[in-house]
Scaffold this motif. Structure first.
Motif, short mmCIF file in Angstrom:
data_model
loop_
_atom_site.label_atom_id
_atom_site.label_comp_id
_atom_site.label_asym_id
_atom_site.label_seq_id
_atom_site.Cartn_x
_atom_site.Cartn_y
_atom_site.Cartn_z
N ALA A 132 0.84 -1.21 0.00
CA ALA A 132 0.00 0.00 0.00
C ALA A 132 0.87 1.25 0.00
CB ALA A 132 -0.93 0.00 1.20
N VAL A 186 -4.82 13.57 -0.62
CA VAL A 186 -5.48 13.60 0.69
C VAL A 186 -5.77 12.13 0.96
CG1 VAL A 186 -7.48 14.34 2.02
CG2 VAL A 186 -6.50 15.85 0.31
N HIS A 187 -4.89 11.50 1.73
CA HIS A 187 -4.95 10.06 1.89
C HIS A 187 -5.47 9.73 3.27
CE1 HIS A 187 -2.93 6.01 2.37
NE2 HIS A 187 -3.61 5.87 1.27
N LYS A 188 -6.71 9.30 3.31
CA LYS A 188 -7.28 8.91 4.60
C LYS A 188 -7.84 7.51 4.43
CE LYS A 188 -10.54 10.24 8.16
NZ LYS A 188 -10.91 8.84 8.43
N PRO A 189 -7.03 6.49 4.74
CA PRO A 189 -7.49 5.13 4.49
C PRO A 189 -8.40 4.65 5.61
CG PRO A 189 -5.25 5.07 5.33
CD PRO A 189 -5.64 6.51 5.27
N GLY A 190 -9.66 5.05 5.61
CA GLY A 190 -10.58 4.60 6.64
C GLY A 190 -10.21 5.18 7.99
N GLY A 191 -10.64 4.52 9.04
CA GLY A 191 -10.37 5.05 10.38
C GLY A 191 -11.49 5.98 10.80
N SER A 192 -11.34 6.59 11.97
CA SER A 192 -12.40 7.45 12.52
C SER A 192 -12.85 8.50 11.52
CB SER A 192 -11.89 8.20 13.75
OG SER A 192 -11.34 7.34 14.65
N PRO A 193 -14.15 8.80 11.51
CA PRO A 193 -14.62 9.84 10.58
C PRO A 193 -14.19 11.23 11.04
CG PRO A 193 -16.44 8.97 11.91
CD PRO A 193 -15.24 8.17 12.26
N LEU A 194 -13.92 12.10 10.08
CA LEU A 194 -13.51 13.48 10.38
C LEU A 194 -14.48 14.45 9.72
CD1 LEU A 194 -9.67 13.72 9.67
CD2 LEU A 194 -10.78 13.76 11.88
N THR A 195 -14.70 15.58 10.36
CA THR A 195 -15.53 16.60 9.71
C THR A 195 -14.68 17.33 8.68
OG1 THR A 195 -14.89 18.19 11.37
CG2 THR A 195 -16.96 17.04 11.74
#
Lengths: 278, 148
Positions: free
Chosen positions: A106, A237-246
């Motif tokens: 990854a 902007v790499h956010k592979p899952g995890g807690s949701p963010l506003t």
């Protein structure tokens, strides 16, 4: 009186520090570890370009080797850039020897995407003769010590190594049709953009901490990595899952990433200036 | 290859964030996605399929999620749910997984580069589109359970 142990209850131990807006290693939530890098044009003497980057304890070395190949049929004027990240078993206990695990694959894909998105090296610049000859840049990034924040260190090491690369002049002999490599005349690569990655770990769905160590990454409920270039544009902007963010929290990460970019750029420029009389 | 591994990581971590794994200890949840045809917006299609499958399986979820792909065209307009052709011509493609609680961002991945304002506009558009997708989930589930 109840004593909290770092090994018995790591999350509670961390929460105690986070409540005071700091971390066990003494850093603030928005503070980066000391970034150092060496790129004497001989971190690796057999490579065409190399750099060693340390982000606190996380140590990553990148070696770039340039080879010649025929361009692909459907993109006759483009060369190739092939990044590869290796997480050998020597860098951390969690990695076993054998085929690359999911994290390494990854991460390799992430680096390939950063190169493509930022256009730091334009593949057309790597072409020598349309349809006949082009450069292939094999970028091998090896982690020597894993203490979190692999992506930031890898992107930085890659950028530093590429800036270090000197490609010999290659011409195609008209009569024989063979390539002639002139090792005496070397030119640096044209690096158009300087992407810098900034990673954050999300704690308990709300707190964002910058530059997580391996321990913090394990306790975190999510990660975000933002890659920006010098014009303030977002390359990833790499956010592979995890807690949701506003959206607002995400914007906060982006703003911090842009600030970080300026610091890292200054560091790179400083080191380049110190080795330029070559 | 590495691309599939990367996609798997994105999907897995998105699902892990919503599935209440605590209620099912010592259990493995295996999610298998088979691409039958790819006509663009593949990743968001996978996300939607994954969420609906989790719903169908009756697994306890903290929130629903949906995938939305935004394509930024060369002239600056935002196109949601692009076709393969539109994706190729776009200068940036942003895929978001939006959660049903407060429309927060669960997953984000981008291709190409864009300015910060453009990204915020795409995110806002994706959050608005998420409402339509969640309505679709609701209708599908209603239809499924109204027969029996």
């Amino acid at each position: 009186f109840f004593f909290l142990s770092r090994t018995v209850e790591p999350l509670e131990y961390y929460r105690r520090f986070l409540k005071e807006n700091c971390r066990p290693d003494g850093r603030e939530l928005g503070e980066f570890r000391t970034t150092t890098y060496l790129f004497s044009s001989g971190s690796i003497t057999t490579a065409d370009g190399s750099a060693l980057v340390k982000l606190g304890n996380t140590t990553v070395i990148c070696g770039v080797k340039a080879e010649l190949a025929a361009p692909a049929v459907d993109s006759a004027n483009k060369g190739y850039i092939v990044p590869n990240i290796e997480l050998p078993s020597l860098c951390a206990e969690r990695f076993r020897s054998g085929p690359p695990g999911e994290e390494a694959q990854a991460a390799s894909q992430f680096i390939a995407d950063v190169i493509e998105n930022s256009q730091m090296i334009v593949k057309e610049d790597l072409c020598i003769a349309n349809g006949k000859l082009a450069w292939v840049l094999y970028c091998d990034i090896i982690c020597l010590d894993y203490d979190g924040n692999l992506l930031d260190a890898s992107v930085f090491a890659l950028l530093a190594a590429l800036k270090n690369v000197q490609l010999p002049l290659v011409t195609i002999n008209e009569e024989t049709g063979l390539s002639e490599v002139n090792l005496k005349q070397k030119n640096p690569l044209t690096i158009r953009k300087h992407p810098v990655a900034t990673s954050f770990a999300i704690f308990d769905d709300t707190l964002l901490i910058v530059d997580p160590t391996a321990e913090e990454e394990d306790l975190a409920t999510g990660t975000v990595t933002i890659v920006t270039d010098e014009e303030g544009r977002l390359c990833s902007v790499h956010k592979p899952g995890g807690s949701p963010l506003t959206g607002a929290k995400l914007q906060d990460c982006i703003t911090r990433a842009i600030t970080r970019h300026k610091e890292v750029k200054k560091l790179i420029d400083k080191v380049i200036k110190s080795i330029t009389p070559k | 290859g590495v691309l599939e591994r990367s996609r798997e990581q994105l999907l897995r971590q998105t699902c892990e964030a919503v599935v209440l794994g605590v209620l099912h200890p010592r259990t493995a949840i295996s999610l298998v996605l088979q691409v039958l045809s790819d006509a663009g917006s593949l990743l968001s299609c996978c996300l939607n399929a994954a969420c609906m499958a989790l719903l169908d399986a009756g697994l306890p979820l903290a929130a629903l999620f949906c995938g939305v792909t935004c394509a930024l065209q060369p002239d600056g307009t935002i196109l949601l749910d692009p076709t393969a052709r539109q994706e190729q011509e776009a200068r940036a493609i942003l895929t978001f997984a939006i959660s049903s609680s407060e429309r927060k961002v669960l997953m984000s991945t981008t291709k190409g580069s864009c300015s910060v304002e453009e990204m915020q506009q795409c995110l806002a558009a994706a959050q608005r589109a998420a409402t339509t997708i969640f309505q679709f989930y609701r209708d599908s589930v209603r239809r499924r359970y109204s027969k029996s």
